[in-house]
Design an enzyme around this catalytic site. Sequence first.
Site, mmCIF file in Angstrom:
data_model
loop_
_atom_site.group_PDB
_atom_site.id
_atom_site.type_symbol
_atom_site.label_atom_id
_atom_site.label_comp_id
_atom_site.label_asym_id
_atom_site.label_seq_id
_atom_site.Cartn_x
_atom_site.Cartn_y
_atom_site.Cartn_z
ATOM 1 N N LYS A 280 0.839 -1.189 0.000
ATOM 2 C CA LYS A 280 0.000 0.000 0.000
ATOM 3 C C LYS A 280 0.880 1.248 0.000
ATOM 4 C CE LYS A 280 -4.042 -1.735 2.511
ATOM 5 N NZ LYS A 280 -5.044 -1.450 1.464
ATOM 6 N N ARG A 354 -10.666 -11.285 1.522
ATOM 7 C CA ARG A 354 -11.472 -12.359 0.933
ATOM 8 C C ARG A 354 -10.737 -13.689 0.962
ATOM 9 N NH1 ARG A 354 -11.785 -8.929 -4.527
ATOM 10 N NH2 ARG A 354 -11.397 -7.294 -3.004
HETATM 11 N N1 BES Z 1 -8.322 -3.618 4.221
HETATM 12 C C1 BES Z 1 -8.453 -3.187 2.878
HETATM 13 C C2 BES Z 1 -9.750 -2.423 2.630
HETATM 14 C C3 BES Z 1 -9.810 -1.026 3.146
HETATM 15 C C4 BES Z 1 -9.211 0.003 2.467
HETATM 16 C C5 BES Z 1 -10.527 -0.741 4.278
HETATM 17 C C6 BES Z 1 -9.303 1.293 2.936
HETATM 18 C C7 BES Z 1 -10.624 0.547 4.728
HETATM 19 C C8 BES Z 1 -10.012 1.575 4.064
HETATM 20 C C9 BES Z 1 -8.438 -4.374 1.936
HETATM 21 O O1 BES Z 1 -7.688 -5.446 2.348
HETATM 22 C C10 BES Z 1 -7.869 -3.894 0.662
HETATM 23 O O2 BES Z 1 -6.729 -3.546 0.646
HETATM 24 N N2 BES Z 1 -8.678 -3.892 -0.396
HETATM 25 C C11 BES Z 1 -8.262 -3.412 -1.652
HETATM 26 C C12 BES Z 1 -8.791 -4.358 -2.695
HETATM 27 C C13 BES Z 1 -8.238 -4.123 -4.067
HETATM 28 C C14 BES Z 1 -6.772 -4.497 -4.104
HETATM 29 C C15 BES Z 1 -9.023 -4.950 -5.044
HETATM 30 C C16 BES Z 1 -8.823 -2.016 -1.848
HETATM 31 O O3 BES Z 1 -9.966 -1.769 -1.443
HETATM 32 O O4 BES Z 1 -8.116 -1.178 -2.368
HETATM 33 MN MN MN Z 2 -5.667 -5.265 1.757
#
Ligand code: BES
Ligand code: MN
Length: 496
Positions: A280, A354
């Site tokens: 990230k 997931r």
């Molecule tokens: N934990 C995150 C989701 C999230 C992001 C929650 C920001 C709260 C605030 C999750 O694991 C994630 O990183 N999801 C990605 C999915 C994408 C790579 C398809 C996302 O939402 O960017």
């Molecule tokens: Mn994630």
Amino acid sequence: MSRLTFTARTSTDPAKAKTHCAVVAIFGSELSASATALDTASNGAISTAIKLGDFKGKPGQTHLLPGIGKAQRVMLLGCGERKSFDQTVARETLQGLSNALNASSTTEALLQAADMVSEVVSGPWLLELVARGITASGYRYTATVAKPKEPLALKKMIVNPGQALSAALAQRALDNGAALGAGINCARELGNLPGNICTPSYLASEARKLSRGNSKVKTQVLEEKKMRELGMGSLLSVSAGSDEPAKLIVIEYRGGKTGDAPQVLVGKGITFDSGGISLKPGASMDEMKYDMCGAASVIGTLQAVIEMGLALNVTGVIAAAENMPSGRATKPGDVVKAMSGTTIEILNTDAEGRLVLCDALTFARRFKPAAVIDIATLTGACVVALGSHASAVYANNEPLAEQLLAAGTETHDRGWRMPLWDDYRKQLKSNFADLANIGSPGGGSVTAACFLATFAEDYPWAHLDIAGSAWNSSPKGATGRPVAMLTRYLQDRAAG
Ligand code: BES
Ligand code: MN
Ligand code: ZN
């Protein structure tokens, strides 16, 4: 932190009730029955304050007066116009009361709640909210602060429910509300704790505390070795890059009849989500310590349900892991095999929620559940779609969806229904496996839910995407949602 206590006490003459602080309702400029009694006992101290314009009776407005009768002080509590006093205004009013009590040095207060009960605001609903609201607003994070602020003074609330509600029912409503407030605070605390303290092992030890000294609760923790034997290749692919071992935590509460199908709650417990190899960006990455708020809501809800002693069976399953990059971490393009036998092409290691949940959902089959609800901070797309006000509700079963939405409305911990159409499912196609772990662009919260749906076909299932509702970014802090929605849903399912 010691808990605030709530006691129902039916009293008839407010001027004769001994208390540190008598709280009486004022509807605009109209005095409630208790306020009238205190006004008479004080030669018009309350009506004078209103006439002088010091107090306008707006919802949540409070005003302190010196003692009257056997009350050391009197707090006027604005409720707005009586004809407009509904559940929404009642919430606003009680928020104002909580703030004023927390800011004051009173250690005990007597709330004349009977005056606030009406056809639209029932006694049990109001009392549950009083205990929940005051308990939750007394929460302070102190665990990692060397010099925390002074603790709150308030220790004890006495609530007069009036004659219409039996003392036993009133006490039950207060006890349930206090249990819910404590469950919410428990979820907030776990969410707020940093990732170097709140690890998968820490979540396991917190879950074990629920079964301590309670024969109706059993906690079991499955280690990585056991998960490998069960074929949980998807879950284990997430913890592969971390030095913290993954844990699959199972909490079984048996408050119902033996053999009654349990309600199963499945929580996403990523104790830190760095994104893994699909790292990230740095800004706000600290907030990914909250990525276990689904798990925290399972623990908080179970804590409340256990304390209430609800007559039903509830099983919590927590998929706990840390998502980190390393030489051993899963890479984009890797294909893993889930417990169900489905193969998954991991196109983005940041779509890890997931991956842990799908194996937990397959595992949940063994409980022959009445329903399975998973709770997860699953997608940033959900925050884009709904912001922080609603949790996204997905379900393969209409009654289950309706029940969750109703529980959310009742507790003001609201959800909003989202689709699971095949059109979205098709976005998850992979050239190299049965399923890709990310969808083609668009509808990110929906495609994530569709991914999970594939693993939840054998039972009534709902998925709550709480990425927006579980925490606030300014000031930073976990909200304890959706413990209120889930607990209400379970209260509604319990016998008696
Ligand atoms: N934990 C995150 C989701 C999230 C992001 C929650 C920001 C709260 C605030 C999750 O694991 C994630 O990183 N999801 C990605 C999915 C994408 C790579 C398809 C996302 O939402 O960017
Ligand atoms: Mn994630
Ligand atoms: Zn995540």
